[in-house]
Write a protein that holds these residues in place. Structure first.
Motif, PDB file in Angstrom:
ATOM      1  N   UNK A 129       0.837  -1.197   0.000  1.00 13.95           N
ATOM      2  CA  UNK A 129       0.000   0.000   0.000  1.00 13.95           C
ATOM      3  C   UNK A 129       0.874   1.250   0.000  1.00 13.95           C
ATOM      4  N   UNK A 130       0.514   2.209  -0.822  1.00 20.74           N
ATOM      5  CA  UNK A 130       1.315   3.425  -0.940  1.00 20.74           C
ATOM      6  C   UNK A 130       0.593   4.597  -0.270  1.00 20.74           C
ATOM      7  N   UNK A 131       1.287   5.228   0.687  1.00 19.80           N
ATOM      8  CA  UNK A 131       0.708   6.330   1.458  1.00 19.80           C
ATOM      9  C   UNK A 131       1.403   7.641   1.119  1.00 19.80           C
ATOM     10  N   UNK A 132       0.654   8.718   1.231  1.00 17.33           N
ATOM     11  CA  UNK A 132       1.269  10.042   1.181  1.00 17.33           C
ATOM     12  C   UNK A 132       1.035  10.676   2.551  1.00 17.33           C
ATOM     13  N   UNK A 133       2.132  10.984   3.243  1.00 23.75           N
ATOM     14  CA  UNK A 133       2.071  11.480   4.626  1.00 23.75           C
ATOM     15  C   UNK A 133       2.441  12.962   4.660  1.00 23.75           C
ATOM     16  N   UNK A 134       1.504  13.778   5.145  1.00 26.50           N
ATOM     17  CA  UNK A 134       1.744  15.220   5.310  1.00 26.50           C
ATOM     18  C   UNK A 134       1.128  15.666   6.637  1.00 26.50           C
ATOM     19  N   UNK A 135       1.426  16.889   7.067  1.00 23.80           N
ATOM     20  CA  UNK A 135       0.871  17.418   8.321  1.00 23.80           C
ATOM     21  C   UNK A 135       1.106  18.920   8.387  1.00 23.80           C
ATOM     22  N   UNK A 136       0.556  19.536   9.424  1.00 22.15           N
ATOM     23  CA  UNK A 136       0.891  20.920   9.771  1.00 22.15           C
ATOM     24  C   UNK A 136       0.720  21.903   8.609  1.00 22.15           C
ATOM     25  N   UNK A 137      -0.463  21.829   8.007  1.00 26.53           N
ATOM     26  CA  UNK A 137      -0.767  22.776   6.921  1.00 26.53           C
ATOM     27  C   UNK A 137      -0.926  24.198   7.470  1.00 26.53           C
ATOM     28  N   UNK A 138      -1.505  24.315   8.653  1.00 32.36           N
ATOM     29  CA  UNK A 138      -1.712  25.632   9.286  1.00 32.36           C
ATOM     30  C   UNK A 138      -2.436  26.601   8.357  1.00 32.36           C
ATOM     31  N   UNK A 139      -3.509  26.122   7.725  1.00 37.15           N
ATOM     32  CA  UNK A 139      -4.270  26.977   6.810  1.00 37.15           C
ATOM     33  C   UNK A 139      -4.715  28.234   7.545  1.00 37.15           C
ATOM     34  N   UNK A 140      -4.504  29.382   6.930  1.00 37.88           N
ATOM     35  CA  UNK A 140      -4.878  30.661   7.526  1.00 37.88           C
ATOM     36  C   UNK A 140      -3.719  31.358   8.216  1.00 37.88           C
ATOM     37  N   UNK A 141      -2.590  30.669   8.354  1.00 38.53           N
ATOM     38  CA  UNK A 141      -1.452  31.309   9.003  1.00 38.53           C
ATOM     39  C   UNK A 141      -0.735  32.218   8.011  1.00 38.53           C
ATOM     40  N   UNK A 142      -0.253  33.348   8.512  1.00 35.69           N
ATOM     41  CA  UNK A 142       0.547  34.208   7.653  1.00 35.69           C
ATOM     42  C   UNK A 142       2.003  34.091   8.085  1.00 35.69           C
ATOM     43  N   UNK A 143       2.895  34.569   7.233  1.00 35.99           N
ATOM     44  CA  UNK A 143       4.319  34.559   7.536  1.00 35.99           C
ATOM     45  C   UNK A 143       4.749  36.011   7.634  1.00 35.99           C
ATOM     46  N   UNK A 144       4.975  36.482   8.865  1.00 38.62           N
ATOM     47  CA  UNK A 144       5.174  37.904   9.102  1.00 38.62           C
ATOM     48  C   UNK A 144       4.003  38.644   8.443  1.00 38.62           C
ATOM     49  N   UNK A 145       4.269  39.590   7.513  1.00 38.69           N
ATOM     50  CA  UNK A 145       3.106  40.306   6.978  1.00 38.69           C
ATOM     51  C   UNK A 145       2.588  39.701   5.685  1.00 38.69           C
TER      52      UNK A 145
END
Ligand code: MN
Length: 387
Positions: A1-17
């Motif tokens: 079985x082949x998996x794609x593992x991701x995490x920590x999308x933090x949708x809505x976060x900005x990077x400084x401004x």
């Protein structure tokens, strides 16, 4: 079985401004393309889907779009909530989207109930362990000591008990959101320290074939079968050296793991520059950073006038300006920021006691300080959950 593992999308976060929603949308497109291109059988997302308990509308819309696109692929997805997510808000509608093949696990009580998928070699049980805040879940797991290791160990006991009751040869994957010993942190994870101990040993996860971790934002391999994917985007300058990626994991018929790293698109490189303002403006070797998001640490003994406008003339994407005048290490004026760098709240408080009283706290006072910090962190979490 082949998996794609991701995490920590933090949708809505900005990077400084900089608003990162565009880059986050681009990442979702990249994820969908990777699933198709690499013939992935299942996607696992190990928490911190959102950056905060009540995310901005645009982030919720992006998540909705991601869910539709993943469901349209017909590839099952298993997701858990992280310490930044409100498990209860994220979990709304989970029973319904389950029918579309998106399995969202946000309930601590369901840790021993897997999502069971199958390939030509048989079944694979996916156990989603949402972020477990010790103070909030200790009763659920019947543990007396409210620490990360105790609650995760109890959750994993449920996983192993369920697995033992399944046909032999059933392969297993655990999703968890935790700080596992040996992992390297950055500046963009929220502290989850409780009782002075945030980290849990990797041995807690013994007995399963693959552990897809979230929480730490750097991609890392703790053991062949225990890995962090890291965040798809950099959310602090401490991640300037990271290569952002996902794990493409092949789980063989006997549960053996092989993993390949798939790079994520970077909206713009990051650079941390240090020197006097005149040096940074003149040094020809810095030309390659002119298009980067820059954090400039100015070492001028006297703060120069209008420094942001001047640095931005050469590095137009400068997002962070830090002043750290060069002084002898024993100079009492050595910067406050530098004296606090790399020290946690507990150490700073203990040093403060030593500074004002002449002697540091005794063990009983140390415990009082630790309890106070734990209470504040638990209170923050409770408020986010209740909101
Ligand atoms: Mn995170």
């Amino acid at each position: 079985m082949r998996l794609l593992h991701t995490s920590d999308w933090h949708l809505g976060r900005s990077f400084h401004r900089v608003n990162m929603l565009g880059a986050q949308a681009e990442f979702i497109g990249h994820l969908v393309d990777a699933v198709r291109e690499h013939a992935v059988d299942a996607v696992v997302v190990s928490g911190d889907v959102y950056d905060r308990a009540v995310p901005p509308l645009a982030a919720v819309e992006l998540f909705d779009d991601a869910l539709h696109r993943l469901a349209d692929l017909g590839v099952p997805t298993v997701m858990i909530s992280g310490n930044h997510d409100s498990a209860r808000r994220l979990g709304v509608g989970a029973g319904l989207i389950d029918r579309a093949g998106i399995h969202l696990r946000t309930e601590p009580a369901a840790t021993g109930t897997p999502v069971v998928l199958a390939d030509a070699h048989g079944e694979v049980a996916f156990y989603g362990l949402p972020y477990l805040e010790p103070a909030l879940v200790k009763d659920e797991f019947g543990v007396t000591k409210a620490g990360h290791e105790a609650v995760l160990a109890a959750a994993m006991d449920r996983v192993r008990a369920d697995l033992a009751a399944r046909p032999s040869g059933t392969r297993s994957v655990v999703l968890a959101h935790a700080f596992v010993t040996g992992g390297q942190a950055s500046d963009s994870e929220r502290d989850i320290t409780v009782g002075g101990v945030a980290a849990v040993p990797a041995g807690v996860f013994d007995g399963v074939d693959y552990v897809a971790l979230g929480h730490l934002h750097g991609c890392q391999t703790l053991t062949e079968r225990v890995r962090y994917s890291g965040s798809p985007l950099a959310y602090s300058f401490s991640e300037a050296g990271h290569r952002k990626s996902m794990w493409l994991v092949d789980l063989a018929a006997d549960g053996t793991v092989t993993a390949e790293r798939l790079d994520c698109p970077a909206p713009r490189p990051l650079a941390r520059l240090r020197g006097t303002l005149d040096d940074l403006l003149a040094d020809p070797s810095l030309e390659r950073h002119e298009g980067a998001w820059v954090e400039a640490t100015l070492t001028d003994a006297i703060r120069p006038a209008d420094p942001m406008a001047r640095i931005a003339a050469r590095f137009p994407h400068t997002l962070s300006l830090v002043f750290d005048p060069e002084r002898a290490p024993d100079d009492p004026a050595v910067s406050y920021a530098r004296r606090l760098a790399g020290r946690d709240d507990q150490q700073i408080a203990e040093d403060f006691v030593a500074h004002v009283r002449g002697a540091g706290p005794d063990p009983r006072e140390t415990a009082v300080l630790r309890d106070a910090f734990d209470a504040v962190r638990a209170d923050d979490t409770v408020r986010e959950v209740a909101r």
